[in-house]
Design a protein around this motif. Structure first.
Motif, PDB file in Angstrom:
ATOM      1  N   ALA A   1       0.826  -1.210   0.000  1.00 47.94           N
ATOM      2  CA  ALA A   1       0.000   0.000   0.000  1.00 47.94           C
ATOM      3  C   ALA A   1       0.856   1.254   0.000  1.00 47.94           C
ATOM      4  O   ALA A   1       0.505   2.256  -0.651  1.00 47.94           O
ATOM      5  N   ALA A   2       2.001   1.219   0.696  1.00 48.87           N
ATOM      6  CA  ALA A   2       2.888   2.385   0.739  1.00 48.87           C
ATOM      7  C   ALA A   2       3.450   2.699  -0.644  1.00 48.87           C
ATOM      8  O   ALA A   2       3.498   3.864  -1.066  1.00 48.87           O
ATOM      9  N   VAL A   3       3.869   1.670  -1.367  1.00 51.05           N
ATOM     10  CA  VAL A   3       4.399   1.880  -2.719  1.00 51.05           C
ATOM     11  C   VAL A   3       3.298   2.375  -3.648  1.00 51.05           C
ATOM     12  O   VAL A   3       3.502   3.290  -4.458  1.00 51.05           O
TER      13      VAL A   3
ATOM     14  N   CYS B   1       4.455   4.598 -10.905  1.00 52.62           N
ATOM     15  CA  CYS B   1       4.288   3.148 -10.987  1.00 52.62           C
ATOM     16  C   CYS B   1       2.813   2.812 -11.203  1.00 52.62           C
ATOM     17  O   CYS B   1       1.930   3.426 -10.590  1.00 52.62           O
ATOM     18  N   GLN B   2       2.557   1.840 -12.048  1.00 55.56           N
ATOM     19  CA  GLN B   2       1.176   1.464 -12.354  1.00 55.56           C
ATOM     20  C   GLN B   2       0.665   0.359 -11.442  1.00 55.56           C
ATOM     21  O   GLN B   2      -0.429   0.438 -10.907  1.00 55.56           O
ATOM     22  N   ILE B   3       1.464  -0.692 -11.275  1.00 54.19           N
ATOM     23  CA  ILE B   3       1.042  -1.850 -10.486  1.00 54.19           C
ATOM     24  C   ILE B   3       2.143  -2.204  -9.490  1.00 54.19           C
ATOM     25  O   ILE B   3       3.335  -2.157  -9.822  1.00 54.19           O
ATOM     26  N   ALA B   4       1.736  -2.546  -8.283  1.00 55.65           N
ATOM     27  CA  ALA B   4       2.665  -3.068  -7.276  1.00 55.65           C
ATOM     28  C   ALA B   4       1.941  -4.185  -6.533  1.00 55.65           C
ATOM     29  O   ALA B   4       0.912  -3.951  -5.900  1.00 55.65           O
ATOM     30  N   ILE B   5       2.450  -5.402  -6.642  1.00 59.86           N
ATOM     31  CA  ILE B   5       1.797  -6.548  -6.004  1.00 59.86           C
ATOM     32  C   ILE B   5       2.849  -7.412  -5.310  1.00 59.86           C
ATOM     33  O   ILE B   5       4.009  -7.462  -5.725  1.00 59.86           O
ATOM     34  N   PRO B   6       2.457  -8.110  -4.236  1.00 63.05           N
ATOM     35  CA  PRO B   6       3.401  -8.980  -3.526  1.00 63.05           C
ATOM     36  C   PRO B   6       3.459 -10.366  -4.157  1.00 63.05           C
ATOM     37  O   PRO B   6       2.544 -10.782  -4.884  1.00 63.05           O
ATOM     38  N   GLU B   7       4.528 -11.074  -3.878  1.00 61.08           N
ATOM     39  CA  GLU B   7       4.646 -12.476  -4.288  1.00 61.08           C
ATOM     40  C   GLU B   7       5.290 -13.257  -3.144  1.00 61.08           C
ATOM     41  O   GLU B   7       6.329 -12.866  -2.617  1.00 61.08           O
ATOM     42  N   LEU B   8       4.638 -14.344  -2.777  1.00 56.02           N
ATOM     43  CA  LEU B   8       5.130 -15.227  -1.709  1.00 56.02           C
ATOM     44  C   LEU B   8       5.283 -16.625  -2.283  1.00 56.02           C
ATOM     45  O   LEU B   8       4.388 -17.102  -2.995  1.00 56.02           O
ATOM     46  N   GLU B   9       6.418 -17.280  -2.000  1.00 54.52           N
ATOM     47  CA  GLU B   9       6.712 -18.574  -2.616  1.00 54.52           C
ATOM     48  C   GLU B   9       7.103 -19.613  -1.561  1.00 54.52           C
ATOM     49  O   GLU B   9       7.646 -19.270  -0.509  1.00 54.52           O
ATOM     50  N   GLN B  10       6.823 -20.859  -1.878  1.00 56.89           N
ATOM     51  CA  GLN B  10       7.290 -21.994  -1.079  1.00 56.89           C
ATOM     52  C   GLN B  10       7.738 -23.090  -2.051  1.00 56.89           C
ATOM     53  O   GLN B  10       6.992 -23.451  -2.965  1.00 56.89           O
ATOM     54  N   GLU B  11       8.957 -23.579  -1.863  1.00 57.32           N
ATOM     55  CA  GLU B  11       9.494 -24.553  -2.811  1.00 57.32           C
ATOM     56  C   GLU B  11       9.462 -25.996  -2.295  1.00 57.32           C
ATOM     57  O   GLU B  11       9.811 -26.914  -3.031  1.00 57.32           O
TER      58      GLU B  11
ATOM     59  N   PRO C   1      -4.243 -11.068  -8.846  1.00 58.34           N
ATOM     60  CA  PRO C   1      -4.603 -11.277 -10.259  1.00 58.34           C
ATOM     61  C   PRO C   1      -3.740 -10.554 -11.291  1.00 58.34           C
ATOM     62  O   PRO C   1      -3.482 -11.120 -12.365  1.00 58.34           O
ATOM     63  N   PRO C   2      -3.254  -9.306 -11.053  1.00 58.31           N
ATOM     64  CA  PRO C   2      -2.387  -8.681 -12.072  1.00 58.31           C
ATOM     65  C   PRO C   2      -1.115  -9.464 -12.355  1.00 58.31           C
ATOM     66  O   PRO C   2      -0.431  -9.190 -13.349  1.00 58.31           O
ATOM     67  N   PHE C   3      -0.784 -10.426 -11.498  1.00 61.11           N
ATOM     68  CA  PHE C   3       0.398 -11.257 -11.696  1.00 61.11           C
ATOM     69  C   PHE C   3       0.372 -11.925 -13.071  1.00 61.11           C
ATOM     70  O   PHE C   3       1.420 -12.096 -13.706  1.00 61.11           O
ATOM     71  N   GLN C   4      -0.811 -12.312 -13.535  1.00 59.81           N
ATOM     72  CA  GLN C   4      -0.917 -12.987 -14.831  1.00 59.81           C
ATOM     73  C   GLN C   4      -0.404 -12.108 -15.966  1.00 59.81           C
ATOM     74  O   GLN C   4       0.371 -12.556 -16.821  1.00 59.81           O
ATOM     75  N   GLU C   5      -0.820 -10.850 -15.970  1.00 61.88           N
ATOM     76  CA  GLU C   5      -0.391  -9.934 -17.028  1.00 61.88           C
ATOM     77  C   GLU C   5       1.070  -9.548 -16.858  1.00 61.88           C
ATOM     78  O   GLU C   5       1.842  -9.534 -17.832  1.00 61.88           O
ATOM     79  N   ILE C   6       1.452  -9.233 -15.621  1.00 60.55           N
ATOM     80  CA  ILE C   6       2.819  -8.792 -15.369  1.00 60.55           C
ATOM     81  C   ILE C   6       3.828  -9.861 -15.771  1.00 60.55           C
ATOM     82  O   ILE C   6       4.864  -9.568 -16.374  1.00 60.55           O
ATOM     83  N   ARG C   7       3.536 -11.118 -15.482  1.00 60.27           N
ATOM     84  CA  ARG C   7       4.476 -12.207 -15.732  1.00 60.27           C
ATOM     85  C   ARG C   7       4.184 -12.973 -17.019  1.00 60.27           C
ATOM     86  O   ARG C   7       4.751 -14.024 -17.269  1.00 60.27           O
TER      87      ARG C   7
ATOM     88  N   LEU D   1       8.484  -7.986  -4.341  1.00 53.77           N
ATOM     89  CA  LEU D   1       7.443  -7.066  -4.803  1.00 53.77           C
ATOM     90  C   LEU D   1       7.592  -6.908  -6.307  1.00 53.77           C
ATOM     91  O   LEU D   1       8.690  -6.668  -6.809  1.00 53.77           O
ATOM     92  N   LEU D   2       6.493  -7.065  -7.045  1.00 52.82           N
ATOM     93  CA  LEU D   2       6.507  -6.915  -8.497  1.00 52.82           C
ATOM     94  C   LEU D   2       5.887  -5.567  -8.852  1.00 52.82           C
ATOM     95  O   LEU D   2       4.752  -5.276  -8.452  1.00 52.82           O
TER      96      LEU D   2
END
Length: 419
Positions: free
Chosen positions: A89-91, A98-108, A128-134, A232-233
């Motif tokens: 939210a701060a970004v 910047c247009q989009i800022a979304i978090p990404e959390l991973e577990q391998e 959901p914006p992850f689909q377009e961004i990536r 952060l993406l």
């Protein structure tokens, strides 16, 4: 009638010197082919690399957490920084470029299995914006949406290879996949894609779930907390704004975590825009260099035109003298020799362009490596080749034509008689 006779004389003259004419035409045609092919190869390399870069994401910046290397606000250097949920939210609030800022959390180390097979895939949760961004194109079904994210639904979008392994020979949409024994409904499968760069593995071997479900079922591990995430993406509003967007992101995160916004070690950023621009500069430089090599070849062909015309003037000195003695004006002689040189250049240019574009078309029928899009001739390279060709034709024909027009008829007859 006069024009037809003039053209007939021009063709007859060129045919009488067919060997020299052929060699000159070959030199000019080869120069045209060189320019078009070299520029087309450079454009194909640039386009291929650009397409490959888009498989990771289009104009995306991956903001990793790191360790401070500068002191800031009385805090010592060497602190580990972790991104937390309020950072998003701060970004979004403090980075207007910047247009989009979304978090990404991973577990391998999530155990994944279906009723048909099991495997270990990297599980990643985002919004959901992850689909377009990536650049995750949908092959079957759909990607998760905002409602899935808000409600923390256990739905999964599978990478193409993950789908094949978990559901061999079957349509997985609507089936259950178990992630550490949590049942997730498969809502979609990613289309097959080729990828030449990654920061955490190939997308075809991943399982994508909504951020809400990821946060609940697979929270960040120590030293992270239940409110931290991996990266952060961010995407800029335009390519021109990507530098200002990057500075704004570092400034916003620096305020949130008390580090110097100029501390790149605390906030490492993988900037695909910057990489694409650097590669474009490299390929443009290569393209211009190769075009210059072809231009030099073309100018050498122009010297050949001038040589043929000079030889023609010398061998036809008596003919020129007779024509001038019979009253032929200087501009008629000038026009004939100029047309001869121009005809050589035009025919050579047409043949060269035809051969070059034909080669490009044939090569493009072959399978290409991922980083090379084929030979892509552009209208700019065609115009550049034609412009050089026109300049070469005019300059190479001007001097011999003037020399022919200025021949003194008496001296010409005497030269031939004494020859």
């Amino acid at each position: 009638m006069v024009l037809r006779d003039l053209i007939s004389d021009v063709l007859r003259t060129l045919w009488s010197h067919k060997l020299r004419t052929f060699l000159t035409m070959f030199g000019i045609a080869w120069g045209i082919v060189s320019i078009v092919l070299m520029v087309a190869a450079g454009e194909g390399l640039r386009k291929g690399q650009e397409d490959q870069a888009k498989t990771l994401g289009k104009d995306v910046m991956i903001v990793f957490h790191g360790r401070t290397s500068l002191q800031a606000g009385g805090a010592r250097a060497g602190r580990t920084v972790h991104w937390e949920d309020p950072d998003v939210a701060a970004v979004q609030a403090d980075a207007p470029d910047c247009q989009i800022a979304i978090p990404e959390l991973e577990q391998e180390d999530v155990r994944a299995h279906s009723n048909f097979n099991n495997a270990a895939f990297l599980v990643t949760g985002s919004q959901p914006p992850f689909q377009e961004i990536r650049s995750l194109d949908v092959g079957q079904g759909r990607f998760y949406d905002w409602e899935d994210t808000r409600e923390g639904r256990r739905v999964a979008f599978l990478g193409s290879d993950a789908s094949k392994q978990l559901f061999p020979g079957r349509n997985p949409v609507g089936e259950n996949v178990y992630l550490n024994d949590f049942p997730y409904v498969v809502i979609g499968v990613m289309a097959k894609k080729k990828q030449d760069s990654a920061y955490d593995g190939w997308d075809v071997n991943k399982i994508f779930i909504p951020f809400g479900a990821m946060r609940r079922d697979f929270p960040d591990k120590p030293p992270g907390t239940p409110t931290t995430f991996d990266q952060l993406l961010v995407t800029p509003k335009s390519v021109e704004q990507h530098e200002s967007c990057k500075h704004e992101v570092r400034a916003a995160l620096g305020r949130m975590h008390n580090f110097d916004p100029h501390d790149k070690e605390a906030c490492p950023i993988w900037d695909t825009v910057q990489e694409a621009q650097a590669f474009r500069q490299m390929t443009d430089g290569m393209k211009y260099f190769l075009g210059a090599v072809g231009g030099v070849t073309l100018l050498l062909g122009g010297l050949g035109v001038m040589n043929v015309m000079m030889v023609a003037v010398r061998e036809r000195t008596r003919e020129i003298g007779v024509r001038k003695a019979l009253g032929a004006p200087a501009h008629t002689i000038l026009r004939q020799f100029f047309l001869e040189a121009l005809l050589i250049a035009v025919l050579s240019g047409g043949i060269g362009l035809g051969v070059a574009y034909g080669i490009c078309s044939l090569v493009d029928l072959l399978p290409m490596p991922d980083f090379f899009a084929g030979l892509l001739p552009t209208w700019k390279s065609g115009l550049m080749a034609c412009g050089l060709l026109g300049a070469t034709a005019v300059l190479s024909a001007l001097y011999p034509a003037r020399k022919a027009a200025s021949v003194d008829p008496i001296e010409a007859l005497r030269f031939e008689a004494g020859g």
